[in-house]
Scaffold this active site. Structure first.
Site, PDB file in Angstrom:
ATOM      1  N   ASP A  99      -1.309  -1.081   6.213  1.00  0.00           N
ATOM      2  CA  ASP A  99      -1.455  -0.698   7.649  1.00  0.00           C
ATOM      3  C   ASP A  99      -2.738  -0.319   7.876  1.00  0.00           C
ATOM      4  OD1 ASP A  99      -1.479   1.657   6.105  1.00  0.00           O
ATOM      5  OD2 ASP A  99      -0.463   2.741   7.789  1.00  0.00           O
ATOM      6  N   ASP A 117      -6.896  -2.545   4.071  1.00  0.00           N
ATOM      7  CA  ASP A 117      -6.049  -3.424   3.736  1.00  0.00           C
ATOM      8  C   ASP A 117      -6.394  -5.104   4.361  1.00  0.00           C
ATOM      9  OD1 ASP A 117      -4.483  -1.835   2.388  1.00  0.00           O
ATOM     10  OD2 ASP A 117      -3.362  -1.116   3.884  1.00  0.00           O
ATOM     11  N   ASP A 156       1.032  -1.080   0.009  1.00  0.00           N
ATOM     12  CA  ASP A 156      -0.058   0.149   0.079  1.00  0.00           C
ATOM     13  C   ASP A 156       0.909   1.158   0.106  1.00  0.00           C
ATOM     14  OD1 ASP A 156      -2.301   1.354   0.364  1.00  0.00           O
ATOM     15  OD2 ASP A 156      -2.001   1.674   2.216  1.00  0.00           O
TER      16      ASP A 156
END
Length: 778
Positions: A666, A670, A467
């Site tokens: 995080d 996700d 990410d």
């Protein structure tokens, strides 16, 4: 209180009856002076229990209306249980998988502690309490405690029997049951080995204790024949330790589900047709309800803004830190956070239909699809177990047919020696001891390992999905550029922009104010502050009219922004958010804000490439920003504008092509992808649910930890394979000797005691090898 016909539920009761329908549960209730009742809106309602009456009191308007019919719970089927490795196995009650012997887990997460965890923990401590005196009895002389000599061989043997019997017959009972089930299903596994090894050691010891005369002379040691009661009990204890650790790890997978559920509030503020507002239980909200969302509140369900405007923090969905402006007609998602305005929303999806509920289901489904920790050992065992059993049978029959007198005693001794030397103690230690050692080494390097499976898989991955926000970047917008046009200077532009933004709660405003402070610029106070949704802000600062925002904002105050568009495009190409600043109706300059890349990220990406990994960035941010970050870092592939389900689909797509995928992230958004990947890697600086959904957590919050995790995983995988080799090598060499193949040549017959020594030596080899991981260079 007297009943009357005003109760609108009476039409549900049989005509002419004196019964009413409980508005909460729908049961028929006798209407009488003694019945539990409550008046509301001029009507009397009757209840079957005090619980139903208390539930009614929490939301009387809901239960007094026909809306309660939409949400009254139907009879639900009982909890079903499935095997994480074999999802085709579904049971109506807990138990073990008939294929692999793994404990079944509930398909729907539960707050209750696993009954098997409680039971196995109790059995583990009782087994350990018996194992300590047994080891002292048999090996005390090695540490200066010759207890066996003090008591005498016969008394010591009887004491061993008394200590070992309840452990083998009671504590080890689940092992024998699973071992028997594995034979019935023709699926030999670890439990087959454990039950055979423990059973052989115990039965052999029984004969040695109560019928030592059946053994040949060479099997005697002084007063009697050596026993292996302590081996049986120690094996049981070690297996329980491993099982308890595994069950606890599996219990924690439910924490991810609970953390997700906690994002939604327990109540929603319902707006009634007459304008009255009150807090109603979330489960009573139905499609079409009008709800109030105040500043700082979580949005209770998915809906559409009916009134008001505000900015909403949607980072749980997009992963992006910048709130999104919402006004009438815009959609909002349950679990997101309303920042500064008040909204009235119309519920459109509730219960299991909300985006948050679907994320919960994705996490739970991905968790259920995981393979068990002992998969590799079980695959080897499926070949090893039948081989060992066949060798024991062949040895028994061969000695019985051609062995010297007493043939039966030789046959029994040979068969038992084969089973004892094949005892799976080292096999049981092979993976857990490496993982335990690696976990300690990883913790020193800031890499938290949740379970063995994650570390094993991390050593095999070839693709890493990362990410952007919070993983590659700091996750907090910061001021990066101040561009002053002719006639103005940077400090002047920044001072006026920061003064204006002091009245805003927007994260970009906070970045500008903090940036001014860090540059030593002290902004004044703004007056007549006005925020224009989706455009920007304006106000008076020290007698000057100041406006800040996008092109639309400049158009709002009648300013042509063309002269600064080229500079703004350059900033945007670098992944920054550019905002125009106008002073007294003149374009004065630009300020730019961006989420800065962590200092350690570029080096970590290079190291990951050197380790043979392909890096893909999947982010909810726009394509231009994502590509700017990817170019700077040398990332192999970019997927921008992706939602939670898109990240999970990307993983499924890559795995379908044969890739082994790790996902690093995080945010709450996700969590489904972290759970669906071969291995999920979370930053400890991120959301709790991300940490719970991941198998590996990077405690220092940067990708350097990912490099260390990869190195540690490769080293651990090598170590596990070496351990499995040690665990089986001694058995592979010892089984034929124990069976007596050397007896016709050199007269060597391996006694069960030597077989046990070989078994112990394999365990020592495994432990010693695993301890080398404490010195691995990360």
């Amino acid at each position: 209180m007297t009943p009357h016909s005003g109760n609108h539920r009476d039409h549900n009761a049989p005509k002419g009856s004196d019964k009413s329908t409980d508005p909460v549960c729908g049961m028929q209730v006798e209407m009488s002076d003694k019945a539990l009742a409550r008046e509301y809106g001029g009507e009397t309602f009757f209840f079957c229990s005090e619980d139903c009456r208390e539930t009614f009191d929490k939301d009387p308007w809901f239960y007094a209306s026909d809306r309660s019919e939409k949400t009254r719970q139907a009879v639900q089927p009982g909890t079903q249980w499935t095997c994480p490795m074999h999802p085709e196995i579904v049971r109506d009650e807990p138990g073990s998988c008939p294929i692999c012997g793994m404990a079944l887990e509930p398909m729907v997460p539960s707050d209750e502690t696993s009954g098997e965890l409680v039971d196995f923990t109790r059995r583990m401590w009782i087994s350990a309490a018996a194992a300590v005196p047994l080891v002292i009895l048999t090996m005390g002389e090695l540490v200066g405690l010759p207890v066996r000599d003090w008591l005498g061989h016969r008394i010591a043997t009887y004491l061993e029997f008394l200590l070992a019997t309840p452990i083998v017959l009671w504590a080890g009972q689940p092992f024998f049951r699973r071992g028997l089930e594995s034979l019935r299903s023709l699926s030999p596994n670890m439990w087959t080995l454990i039950s055979l090894g423990v059973g052989a050691a115990y039965v052999y010891s029984l004969f040695a204790t109560f019928a030592p005369g059946v053994f040949p002379a060479q099997y005697r040691m002084g007063d009697g024949v050596g026993t292996y009661f302590e081996a049986a009990v120690v094996i049981i204890t070690l297996v329980f330790v491993g099982q308890v650790l595994e069950l606890r790890a599996r219990e924690r997978t439910g924490d991810a589900i609970r953390a997700l559920m906690d994002l939604a509030p327990k109540t929603a503020r319902r707006i009634l047709p007459d304008g009255t507002e009150y807090d109603a239980p979330l489960e009573n909200v139905v499609e079409g309800d009008l709800l109030r969302v105040r500043p700082g509140d979580s949005v209770p369900v998915d809906g559409e803004v009916a009134e008001g405007h505000s900015s909403v923090d949607e980072s749980m969905i997009t992963g992006e830190p910048v709130p999104v402006e919402k006004t009438e007609g815009d959609r909002v998602t349950g679990g997101t956070i309303n920042k500064n305005g008040t909204l009235a929303i119309r519920a459109t999806q509730v219960g299991a239909d909300t985006v948050l509920a679907q994320i919960v289901e994705m996490v739970a489904g991905a968790r259920r699809s995981r393979a068990p920790i002992q998969g590799l050992a079980d695959r080897v065992s499926s070949i090893f177990v039948p081989t060992v059993v066949a060798a024991a049978v062949v040895a028994f029959l061969s000695w019985l047919a051609v062995g010297p007198d007493p043939a039966l005693a030789y046959a029994i001794a040979a068969a038992v020696s084969v089973l004892i030397i094949a005892c799976p103690c080292a096999l049981g230690l092979a993976t857990p001891i490496s993982i335990t050692t690696a976990a300690g080494r990883g913790a020193q390097a800031g890499v938290l390992i949740k379970d063995a499976e994650a570390l094993e898989r991390m050593g095999r991955v070839d693709t890493v999905i990362v990410d952007k926000t919070g993983t590659l970047t700091e996750g907090q917008p910061k001021l990066t550029d101040v561009v002053a046009l002719q006639g103005y200077d940077e400090d002047e532009v920044l001072s006026l922009a920061a003064a204006l933004e002091r009245g805003s709660e927007h994260p970009l405003a906070e970045a500008i104010v903090d940036g001014a402070k860090s540059r030593g610029v002290k902004p004044d106070r703004a007056q007549d502050f006005d925020a224009i949704t989706g455009k920007g802000v304006r106000g008076m600062v020290d007698g000057r009219l100041v406006a800040l925002g996008n092109r639309a904002m400049m158009g709002e105050v009648g300013i042509d922004s063309d002269m600064a568009d080229e500079a703004a495009d350059v900033l945007r190409a670098e992944g920054k958010t550019a905002m125009y600043v106008a002073i007294d109706n003149q374009l004065a300059g630009l300020v730019a804000v961006a989420d800065p890349i962590k200092k350690s990220t570029a080096g970590a990406i290079r190291d990951l490439h050197a380790l043979g990994l392909t890096i893909i960035m999947a982010t909810g941010d726009n394509q231009r920003t994502a590509e700017a970050v990817a170019r700077e870092l040398g990332i192999d592939e970019v997927r921008a504008g992706v939602l939670p389900e898109d990240k999970k689909k990307l993983i499924d797509e890559l795995r379908a092509k044969g890739a082994r995928v790790a996902m690093a992230g995080d945010g709450v958004n996700d969590a489904p992808a972290l759970a669906a990947a071969d291995v999920g890697i979370a930053m400890s600086t991120g959301a709790d649910v991300a940490v719970e959904s991941a198998g590996i957590t990077l405690m220092r919050g940067d990708l350097v930890g990912l490099v260390r995790a990869r190195k540690l995983a490769k080293a651990t995988l090598r170590n596990i394979k070496q351990n499995l080799f040690f665990a089986f090598a001694y058995n592979a060499a010892g089984v034929p000797i124990a069976a007596g193949v050397l007896y016709p040549v050199v007269g060597l017959l391996l006694s069960p005691m030597i077989a046990a020594a070989a078994m112990s030596l394999s365990s020592v080899s495994v432990i010693s090898n695993a301890l080398r991981l404490r010195r691995v260079d990360l």
